[in-house]
Design a protein around this motif. Structure first.
Motif, PDB file in Angstrom:
ATOM      1  N   SER A   1       0.813  -1.214   0.000  1.00 22.89           N
ATOM      2  CA  SER A   1       0.000   0.000   0.000  1.00 22.89           C
ATOM      3  C   SER A   1       0.849   1.268   0.000  1.00 22.89           C
ATOM      4  CB  SER A   1      -0.923   0.013   1.219  1.00 22.89           C
ATOM      5  OG  SER A   1      -0.163   0.111   2.417  1.00 22.89           O
ATOM      6  N   LEU A   2       2.167   1.132   0.227  1.00 23.20           N
ATOM      7  CA  LEU A   2       3.050   2.307   0.319  1.00 23.20           C
ATOM      8  C   LEU A   2       3.914   2.502  -0.923  1.00 23.20           C
ATOM      9  CD1 LEU A   2       4.218   1.866   4.026  1.00 23.20           C
ATOM     10  CD2 LEU A   2       2.413   3.366   3.156  1.00 23.20           C
ATOM     11  N   VAL A   3       3.818   1.557  -1.864  1.00 14.19           N
ATOM     12  CA  VAL A   3       4.591   1.692  -3.103  1.00 14.19           C
ATOM     13  C   VAL A   3       4.128   2.926  -3.877  1.00 14.19           C
ATOM     14  CG1 VAL A   3       5.011   0.647  -5.367  1.00 14.19           C
ATOM     15  CG2 VAL A   3       5.188  -0.742  -3.297  1.00 14.19           C
ATOM     16  N   ASN A   4       5.092   3.735  -4.320  1.00 14.69           N
ATOM     17  CA  ASN A   4       4.830   4.971  -5.066  1.00 14.69           C
ATOM     18  C   ASN A   4       4.015   5.987  -4.271  1.00 14.69           C
ATOM     19  OD1 ASN A   4       6.286   4.669  -7.475  1.00 14.69           O
ATOM     20  ND2 ASN A   4       4.681   3.384  -8.382  1.00 14.69           N
ATOM     21  N   GLN A   5       4.157   5.946  -2.948  1.00 15.63           N
ATOM     22  CA  GLN A   5       3.455   6.903  -2.087  1.00 15.63           C
ATOM     23  C   GLN A   5       4.422   7.851  -1.375  1.00 15.63           C
ATOM     24  OE1 GLN A   5       0.053   7.138  -2.081  1.00 15.63           O
ATOM     25  NE2 GLN A   5       0.243   5.572  -3.684  1.00 15.63           N
ATOM     26  N   ASP A   6       5.642   7.960  -1.894  1.00 15.68           N
ATOM     27  CA  ASP A   6       6.671   8.863  -1.338  1.00 15.68           C
ATOM     28  C   ASP A   6       7.016   8.527   0.106  1.00 15.68           C
ATOM     29  OD1 ASP A   6       7.047  10.330  -3.670  1.00 15.68           O
ATOM     30  OD2 ASP A   6       5.378  11.679  -3.199  1.00 15.68           O
ATOM     31  N   HIS A   7       6.991   7.246   0.465  1.00 12.81           N
ATOM     32  CA  HIS A   7       7.421   6.836   1.788  1.00 12.81           C
ATOM     33  C   HIS A   7       8.943   6.745   1.800  1.00 12.81           C
ATOM     34  CE1 HIS A   7       8.001   4.513   5.436  1.00 12.81           C
ATOM     35  NE2 HIS A   7       6.730   4.735   5.751  1.00 12.81           N
TER      36      HIS A   7
END
Length: 870
Positions: free
Chosen positions: A197-203
């Motif tokens: 859920s955090l892929v490509n979310q600027d984490h």
């Protein structure tokens, strides 16, 4: 695994897969109008993808220097704020030009990451293109089917067109891509939230490390897509992010790519990384930006005011500003990092070692220049903020900072935003336009209409062959300027007067009427292809035939100086290197000025060599070889030097003195011996990478020797006619030094006596041992006194004021424990108190000084210090 090993293992791996390992292309792009910098690993290979260049190597791998600070890919403002954006970065890549495709690219990527580098496959996620109905593009099932042979299907994620369809531009090769992401969060965090859920979310800990681009389409001008006849692979892996994963760090800046630079910044600035977020950001900015600037300079792009040079200057100034504001650095220091950077990366990028001196000197010069601007501008900006009504700052005041003090408007805006203020940009633009209008008005010339006496379209210049002649005035007009008042412009049917051009001033002289009337020509210029002669008055009978005479002495001296610039150019290239190129010149009758590209001070020995070289050519008596109206290309082929940026006609004039050959329209002596002698009077910098030599020849050189001889005799007389003035002066210097030491000892004794008295004046204010006192000592004495008292008294706060030489000085000392406990900072305090003496200053948290021009403000500053502590 060290970063150098990570890099070499990548290249060795693909070498084993029959890839040719190629060196990084320059980061600065010279031949692509669409880009200033290489911003992705594929840029050097664009011609292959576009079909403009024959493919000689179907498989290639490299590590490419990239810079993302302008245009579509602009990460500048994010750099330092997070732990994974950079300006300059390395992109590891492997390339297939019509050779292998998805199967091999995916297999080798997985093999390298999990088997060679040993990355746990359970922390990896991959994405594939999910398709796009509007483009009639299907899901990349081919990539999906390949990936599921290596990784669990729930770790293969769909990506949209923005993330997973790569395009070179509005037209050209493009295709779906697969990104490889890594999740380096802790086990506890992973248990709470799935990495998917955090892929490509600027984490910051769930980041993309490798992108595999499959170029299989061609985007046409109408937007449609055709399949490419040959399919290509273009991959790019972030080297710094890969190092973070393999070295098990939570930040790129904690890897050995950056830690040597960070440690050096800590040591130089007496700061600590990892304790204060603002300090950390500053150190990250500096450590990142120095790499970008160093590599740019190594690739030939110096900081400047335009184009790519302005981008580099802006990056460097951002680093300087962060150091100035958050690390309290008031002297150049970033240049000191180049030694560390060169040692760290020079083996992989030899240009860093080769150009180390150049890089160091350019950065140091840029730092010194900008720090002077910052120091003055920040004090003024602070005054503007303190006196502001509300949170919007006047654009007119910001313009004054920009126009008068050279303080960058973008920096003003940035600082205001950080302080919670805004800038009235419309007002700034209004003031900027007013300034432009004023500038135009100041140079405006009121010009009358031409009075045409003869319809003579051809005006022949005969000044190369003669300095006088019989002429007719073909036209004239009256002009009025604020600078020179009323003047007349005269145009002749032919003229021996050389018009200003090529750095050479215009000729002066006179015209004589048949009745004996004389009109003086005070300047000559070229305007719309007319040679225009400036005179204070108009002849009474402008229709007459006039005798015109060029000022022979001025022309001769000017010609000698112009010839000397050619010999000087030759000498510099001979002694300093072929990189030297003329960047400007000014040739007067009295002296010459020559600007040239060189990146360090020309030392005394080199200057002597240059002088000797030029004077050697003068003594040789080399005859002028002048060739007129030869084809431009022929002159270049024969070795003539053309000035960069100069516009040349199809046919040119070449001037040759021995091995010196240049394209030039100026006037020259017939033989180098006519120059008589060449003397360099000064050498210095005019811009980063640009030096200036000023020199004299001929009559001016004779006067120089006469003046020196006269001065030498006067010195001898003052030294009782000694035959060895140098030894006598050396003895005087030794005596003076001895007396100076005695004076220093007396001042130290005075300070010791004062110290006992001052200890009795220390008072307790809120648990602080406080002393504010005017003391009649110089800066050195005040410092010694403060530290001696500090060594004897705990929890001590001192502010000394003094009035020396009509100026004011403040010295602030705070015990280190007290500074920490009470959050006191001597540098900040003297900057505030410096307003009372109309000055500024700074220093360290425990010791700082300020200087000012208002001695009467010392008492107010001392009182303000007491109020501050209270």
């Amino acid at each position: 695994m060290k970063s150098s090993e990570i890099r070499s293992q990548f290249l060795e791996f693909f070498k084993s897969k029959q890839h040719k390992i190629v060196p990084s292309a320059p980061m600065v792009i010279k031949n692509d109008p669409t880009l200033m910098f290489t911003n992705a690993g594929m840029v050097p290979f664009k011609e292959y993808f576009l079909g403009n260049k024959d493919i000689t190597e179907p498989r290639v791998a490299d590590t490419q220097k990239c810079l993302r600070v302008s245009g579509k890919h602009n990460d500048l403002e994010e750099v330092g704020m997070d732990t994974y954006h950079h300006t300059m970065f390395e992109m590891l890549g492997n390339w297939s030009f019509g050779n292998y495709f998805k199967k091999e690219a995916i297999a080798w990527a997985w093999e390298l990451l999990t088997e060679v580098y040993g990355i746990d496959k359970d922390i990896l996620y991959v994405t594939i293109f999910e398709g796009d109905a509007s483009e009639n593009l299907e899901r990349d099932s081919e990539a999906y089917d390949i990936w599921k042979q290596y990784i669990a299907e729930d770790r293969i994620l769909n990506g949209n067109k923005a993330d997973n369809f790569w395009e070179m531009g509005e037209q050209g090769p493009c295709g779906p891509c697969s990104e490889i992401h890594v999740d380096i969060r802790s086990a506890e965090e992973k248990a709470k939230v799935s990495g998917a859920s955090l892929v490509n979310q600027d984490h910051p800990q769930v980041v993309e490390i490798w992108n595999l681009v499959f170029m299989q389409f061609n985007r046409k001008a109408n937007g449609s897509l055709d399949k490419l006849p040959a399919q290509h692979v273009d991959t790019g892996m972030g080297f710094e992010r890969l190092a973070m994963v393999l070295q098990e760090k939570q930040s790129n800046y904690d890897t050995d790519v950056f830690t040597p630079l960070i440690r050096e910044v800590e040591a130089i600035t007496n700061s600590t990384y990892g304790k204060d977020e603002k300090v950390d950001i500053a150190i990250r900015v500096i450590s990142d930006h120095v790499r970008a600037v160093a590599f740019s300079i190594a690739d030939g792009q110096l900081p400047s005011n335009t184009g790519a040079g302005y981008v580099i200057r802006r990056i460097l100034r951002r680093a300087i500003r962060y150091g100035f504001t958050f690390l309290d650095t008031k002297e150049p220091f970033i240049y000191k990092l180049i030694e560390t950077l060169s040692m760290q990366m020079g083996n992989s990028f030899p240009e860093l070692k080769k150009e180390k001196t150049l890089i160091t000197n350019v950065i140091k010069e840029e730092e010194a220049s900008f720090l002077r601007t910052l120091d003055q501008g920040l004090v003024l900006l602070e005054n503007i903020i303190q006196t502001a009504n509300g949170k919007e700052i006047s654009g007119a005041k910001a313009f004054e900072l920009y126009d008068t003090f050279g303080f960058p408007i973008d920096l003003t805006s940035l600082i205001l935003r950080e302080r919670g203020y805004s800038l009235n940009e419309a007002e700034f633009e209004t003031e900027l336009q007013k300034q432009k209008d004023r500038s135009r008005a100041a140079t405006k010339v009121a010009t009358g209409d031409w009075v045409v006496l003869r319809d003579d379209a051809i005006e022949e210049f005969v000044g190369y062959d003669t300095l006088e002649g019989q002429v007719r005035i073909t036209r004239y007009r009256k002009i009025e300027s604020k600078k020179d008042g009323e003047l007349y412009q005269l145009v002749f049917n032919l003229t021996p007067f050389y018009p200003e051009g090529g750095g050479q001033v215009g000729d002066k002289g006179y015209l004589e009427a048949p009745n004996g009337e004389v009109v003086y020509i005070i300047d000559t210029k070229k305007e719309n292809n007319l040679i225009v002669h400036f005179a204070k008055n108009l002849p009474r009978r402008p229709e007459d035939i006039f005798k015109v005479v060029v000022d022979t002495k001025q022309r001769g001296r000017t010609a000698a100086n112009h010839t000397a610039t050619h010999l000087l150019h030759q000498a510099l290239r001979n002694i300093l290197g072929e990189h030297v190129a003329q960047k400007g010149s000014m040739v007067h009758s009295g002296n010459l000025r020559f600007d040239f590209s060189h990146f360090s001070k020309v030392n005394d020995e080199q200057l002597r060599e240059v002088e000797d070289f030029v004077n050697g050519r003068i003594r040789e008596g080399i005859a002028l070889e002048e060739r007129r109206n030869i084809p431009y290309q022929q002159a270049i082929d024969e070795g003539a030097i053309a000035l960069f940026g100069e516009k040349y006609d199809d046919t040119v004039r070449a001037i040759k003195f021995g091995k010196s050959m240049e394209l030039c329209g100026g006037t020259h002596v017939k033989n180098t011996s006519d120059v008589w002698h060449f003397i360099i009077t000064s050498e210095g910098a005019v811009a980063s990478g640009i030096r200036r030599i000023e020199a004299i020849t001929g009559d001016a050189a004779k006067s120089y020797f006469e003046d020196r001889s006269k001065a030498y005799k006067e010195v001898q007389k003052l030294l009782n006619n000694t035959k060895d003035p140098a030894s006598a002066i050396e003895k005087l210097q030794e005596d003076n030094s001895s007396l100076q030491k005695q004076l220093e000892e007396l001042l130290k004794d005075k300070a010791k006596n004062i110290k006992g008295e001052l200890k009795n004046e220390i008072e307790d204010l809120n648990g602080v041992n406080f002393l504010a006192k005017e003391v009649d000592l110089d800066a050195g004495g005040l410092k010694d006194l403060a530290f001696e008292l500090g060594g004897e008294v705990e929890n001590l706060f001192i502010l000394f004021g003094s009035k020396v030489g009509g100026k004011a000085l403040l010295t602030c000392y705070i015990s280190k424990d007290l500074a920490s406990e009470k959050d006191l900072n001597a540098g900040q305090i003297v900057r505030k108190l410096g307003k009372h003496i109309q000055g500024g200053g700074g220093g360290q948290p425990f010791f700082a000084t300020a200087g000012g021009k208002n001695p009467d403000g010392v008492e107010k500053a001392l009182l303000a210090a007491k109020e501050y502590i209270n």
